[in-house]
Structure formats: structure tokens, C-alpha cells
Write a protein that holds these residues in place. Structure first.
Motif, mmCIF file in Angstrom:
data_model
loop_
_atom_site.group_PDB
_atom_site.id
_atom_site.type_symbol
_atom_site.label_atom_id
_atom_site.label_comp_id
_atom_site.label_asym_id
_atom_site.label_seq_id
_atom_site.Cartn_x
_atom_site.Cartn_y
_atom_site.Cartn_z
ATOM 1 N N ARG A 282 -16.765 23.025 6.746
ATOM 2 C CA ARG A 282 -17.534 23.554 7.890
ATOM 3 C C ARG A 282 -17.818 25.037 7.845
ATOM 4 O O ARG A 282 -18.786 25.492 8.458
ATOM 5 C CB ARG A 282 -16.766 23.281 9.199
ATOM 6 N N VAL A 283 -16.940 25.799 7.183
ATOM 7 C CA VAL A 283 -16.975 27.245 7.435
ATOM 8 C C VAL A 283 -18.271 27.911 6.954
ATOM 9 O O VAL A 283 -18.857 28.725 7.684
ATOM 10 C CB VAL A 283 -15.686 27.932 6.899
ATOM 11 N N LEU A 284 -18.770 27.576 5.769
ATOM 12 C CA LEU A 284 -19.988 28.253 5.287
ATOM 13 C C LEU A 284 -21.220 27.912 6.137
ATOM 14 O O LEU A 284 -21.968 28.822 6.533
ATOM 15 C CB LEU A 284 -20.226 27.970 3.797
ATOM 16 N N PRO A 285 -21.449 26.620 6.465
ATOM 17 C CA PRO A 285 -22.581 26.333 7.365
ATOM 18 C C PRO A 285 -22.466 27.047 8.715
ATOM 19 O O PRO A 285 -23.471 27.503 9.267
ATOM 20 C CB PRO A 285 -22.511 24.807 7.558
ATOM 21 N N VAL B 63 -12.102 32.421 2.312
ATOM 22 C CA VAL B 63 -13.548 32.605 2.507
ATOM 23 C C VAL B 63 -13.841 34.048 2.933
ATOM 24 O O VAL B 63 -14.770 34.684 2.416
ATOM 25 C CB VAL B 63 -14.092 31.595 3.549
ATOM 26 N N ALA B 64 -13.028 34.577 3.865
ATOM 27 C CA ALA B 64 -13.254 35.948 4.340
ATOM 28 C C ALA B 64 -13.128 36.941 3.187
ATOM 29 O O ALA B 64 -13.963 37.848 3.036
ATOM 30 C CB ALA B 64 -12.256 36.291 5.440
ATOM 31 N N GLU C 194 -9.798 23.805 14.793
ATOM 32 C CA GLU C 194 -11.140 24.254 15.132
ATOM 33 C C GLU C 194 -11.591 25.273 14.093
ATOM 34 O O GLU C 194 -10.847 26.202 13.787
ATOM 35 C CB GLU C 194 -11.160 24.928 16.509
ATOM 36 N N THR C 195 -12.805 25.088 13.566
ATOM 37 C CA THR C 195 -13.376 26.129 12.708
ATOM 38 C C THR C 195 -14.316 26.924 13.599
ATOM 39 O O THR C 195 -15.238 26.355 14.181
ATOM 40 C CB THR C 195 -14.208 25.531 11.547
ATOM 41 N N GLU D 250 -12.155 31.903 12.364
ATOM 42 C CA GLU D 250 -10.924 31.278 12.868
ATOM 43 C C GLU D 250 -10.736 29.920 12.184
ATOM 44 O O GLU D 250 -11.661 29.088 12.192
ATOM 45 C CB GLU D 250 -11.031 31.105 14.391
ATOM 46 N N SER D 251 -9.540 29.695 11.617
ATOM 47 C CA SER D 251 -9.279 28.394 10.984
ATOM 48 C C SER D 251 -7.785 28.052 11.044
ATOM 49 O O SER D 251 -7.278 27.414 10.135
ATOM 50 C CB SER D 251 -9.754 28.400 9.518
#
Ligand code: KG4
Ligand code: ZN
Length: 348
Positions: A58-61, A98-99, A12-13, A7-8
Motif C-alpha cells: 500500500r505504501v507507494l500508491p 521506504v522512508a 493502518e498504512t 505511518e506503518s
């Protein structure tokens, strides 16, 4: 099947992993969230460019965190789901990008999910999940809608806001009172100390006979009242907050009950950030109890945006056989996307 959800759409990630292989609703294996609220607070609202950049950070971590929590490895993931819309275009593109890259590298399908479908289905992760059919009151920062939901993927719009959303009414009124962003929870907290009958504020479209909402006039009335109070605003702020909340809650409550009467259904689902509001829950619970209506909410921490609802919606759509899984990674996003478009016969 293991479904990873990303979700982005706004500030909020969120990332989550669900498993669809059991009986019933997909099981939530792990989820992780980073809220950008603190970052945007300095600006009094979401700054889209900053939101996109922070999602990238934030998304990869968060994905790594979720996989570790679940004790799984990325190649175990069968489908990668992301929020395709509605939301901020740049922010959505981060999750979509990213997805798609992750799915391509794993040679797995990718799936775009409607953010509001995620909110709407989020109560299925609660300890008291609903059953179909039901009426859904969707109250988020950007949307206020009443929908008839017969099954996964079947969403009939019964009414919606013709201007501001309920969340916006909370946020804009709170801003006028000098409360920090996002104003909803701050205004609700302050309202606990005030008198909801202190100020007479409008209940727009309360008697319009349809299921539409309008909240922009309320915000103007709050502004007028705040100006009238002048220096007294500081000492009357809790009363003004309580009166504002009372007006919003009354409209949401009455329109929801009209929707129940109109559809003849006995089950109500409340979803979206404003669904966390304690006064709304208190009043809805009381009225529904009296009328023999079952009311369901998401867990409090899943009311606002999160990855769990996106992974869940993807999983439930897969279980319902509604998806032709894509292995063409042409990620597209839909910043504006009416939920009713998902229904097999939109408008019916
Ligand atoms: O669903 P959400 O996280 O984001 C969107 O998809 O828009 O909803 C955010 C909205 C904000 O307007 C926020 O002020 C409001 O939900 N909100 C609340 C409460 N918690 C969040 N409004 C009133 N009372 C609350 N406790
Ligand atoms: Zn949302």
C-alpha cells in the motif's frame, strides 16, 4: 518546509504531507490511509506478518496519492518522516525502509517519529487546537497513559497501565462477546442499546491513590459474567457491553480528573483510538465543563492511526528546533519505546 509522514506501526498504512512554513501549527496539505481491518478480521486480531506485507503493497500508491492530492512532486519534499516505534517490528521496518530509500533517492534528510507523540499532538490539527501546557490522556490499543506536556518534546509520565491498555480491555471484552475485531467501536455501538448499570464490574485501581491503571481484571470479570450468563448471553449482550464500557470510562474519567487536580492544570487533551469513544467524550465533556477544564480531542477520523499525526509531529519537532536531521539512512526501529525518553531530562 514540506514534510512527508509515513505511518506503518500496526494495521493502518498512513501517509500525509504537511507544510511548516506558515505561522503556527504545520498545515496539513493532504493525507491518505489504508486500513487493514478487513484483512485481519478473519483472524480475530492483527497478524503481524500479513500486516507487514500489506504495508509493502500500500505504501507507494498512498505516497503517490498524497502528492497528487497536494499538487506537489516528490522532489518538493524537504524531510521524510516515518514512525520509528513503538509498534510491530516488521510493520515498522516497512515504513522505515521506504522512508529511508525515498529520502536517499531525493538526497533529503529522514526523521524517525514516536507514534505516541503523533497521537498526543494530533488534536493540534483539530478546529479547536489546545495550548501548552496540558495533561494528555493517551488511550490507544497498546497504551493507556497520563502525561504532563509542557511543550513539544517534553513528556512527563504521570501514570500508566500496569497490564492491559484501555483499548485492549475494549477489544478483549468484545471478543469474549463474539464481536468482530477491533472490538472497541463494535462494543461501543452495542452499548448504546444496553443498561450500563446492569452488571457490577470492577473498577480496578480506582482508589489506588496514584495515576496508574489496570484493566486485565476487568476482562476476567467480563469473561466470568459471560460464562454465568451462558445461553442468556445473546439477549443480555448489550447490557454487558454497556456495563463494560461504563467501567472503563469511569476509571479513565476519575484518573484523568485526579491528574488535573495533581498538576493544577486546566487543559486536558485526549488522544488515541479510544478517544473516539462517544461515551468517554460525553462524560469527560460534562465533568470538564463543571470543573472549568478545557478538553481537546483529535478530529474523529484522526483518533485512530494515520499518517497526518506523524507528519504533524515531525513538523512540530522541526519548528521547535528539536531535530538534528539525519542524512545517514541507517533505518532503525524501536518496537518498545517509552515516550518519556523523548524529554530532555527523562524522569524529571
Ligand atoms: O490508537 P489506535 O488506532 O492504535 C494504537 O496505536 O494502538 O487505537 C486502536 C484502539 C483499538 O483498541 C480500538 O478498539 C479502539 O482504539 N477504539 C475504540 C473506539 N474506536 C477505536 N474503543 C472504544 N470506542 C471506540 N469508538
Ligand atoms: Zn496508535
Amino acid at each position: 518546509m514540506l514534510v512527508l509522514g509515513i505511518e506503518s506501526s500496526c494495521d493502518e498504512t498512513g501517509v500525509a504531507l504537511v507544510d511548516t512554513s506558515g505561522v503556527g501549527v504545520p498545515a496539513l496539505l493532504a493525507h491518505a490511509l489504508h486500513s487493514q481491518i478487513e484483512m485481519h478480521q478473519a483472524y480475530g486480531g492483527v497478524v503481524p506478518e500479513l500486516a507487514s506485507r500489506d504495508h509493502i503493497r500500500r505504501v507507494l500508491p498512498l505516497i503517490a496519492d498524497v502528492m497528487t492530492q497536494a499538487g506537489r512532486a516528490l522532489p518538493d519534499v524537504d524531510v521524510v518522516a516515518y514512525t520509528r516505534g513503538p509498534g510491530l517490528a516488521g510493520a515498522l521496518l516497512v515504513g522505515a525502509g521506504v522512508a529511508c530509500s525515498l529520502a536517499a533517492s531525493l538526497a533529503k534528510p529522514v526523521m524517525g517519529v514516536h507514534h505516541l507523540e503523533g497521537h498526543l499532538l494530533s488534536p493540534f490539527l483539530s478546529a479547536d487546537p489546545p495550548e501548552f501546557p496540558f495533561v494528555a490522556l493517551l488511550v490507544s490499543g497498546g497504551h493507556t497513559q497520563l502525561m504532563r506536556v509542557d511543550r513539544v518534546g517534553s513528556y512527563e509520565l504521570l501514570g500508566e497501565s500496569i497490564d492491559d491498555a484501555a483499548g485492549e480491555a475494549f477489544d478483549k471484552s468484545a471478543k469474549l462477546m463474539g464481536l468482530p475485531y477491533p472490538g472497541g467501536p463494535h462494543l461501543a455501538k452495542l452499548a448504546e442499546l444496553g443498561d450500563p448499570a446492569a452488571f457490577k464490574l470492577p473498577r480496578p485501581l480506582l482508589h489506588s491513590g496514584d495515576l496508574d491503571f489496570s484493566f486485565s481484571g476487568l476482562k476476567t470479570a467480563v469473561l466470568t459474567q459471560a460464562k454465568k450468563l451462558g445461553d442468556d448471553l445473546e439477549v443480555r449482550k448489550a447490557d454487558l457491553a454497556a456495563s463494560t464500557q461504563a467501567a472503563i470510562v469511569e476509571v479513565l474519567l476519575k484518573k484523568s480528573m485526579s491528574a488535573m487536580a495533581q498538576t493544577g492544570l486546566k487543559r486536558l487533551v485526549v488522544a488515541g483510538g479510544v478517544g473516539a469513544n462517544a461515551e468517554l467524550r460525553r462524560q469527560l465533556n460534562a465533568v470538564c465543563l463543571k470543573r472549568g477544564i478545557r478538553v481537546h480531542y483529535p478530529e474523529l477520523h484522526l483518533c485512530t492511526d494515520n499518517g497526518a499525526m506523524i507528519a504533524l509531529a515531525a513538523g512540530m519537532r522541526l519548528q521547535a528546533g528539536l531535530e538534528n536531521l539525519q542524512t545517514a539512512y541507517t533505518f532503525d526501529v524501536k518496537p518498545r519505546w517509552p515516550l518519556a525518553e523523548l524529554s530532555p531530562n527523562p524522569g524529571l
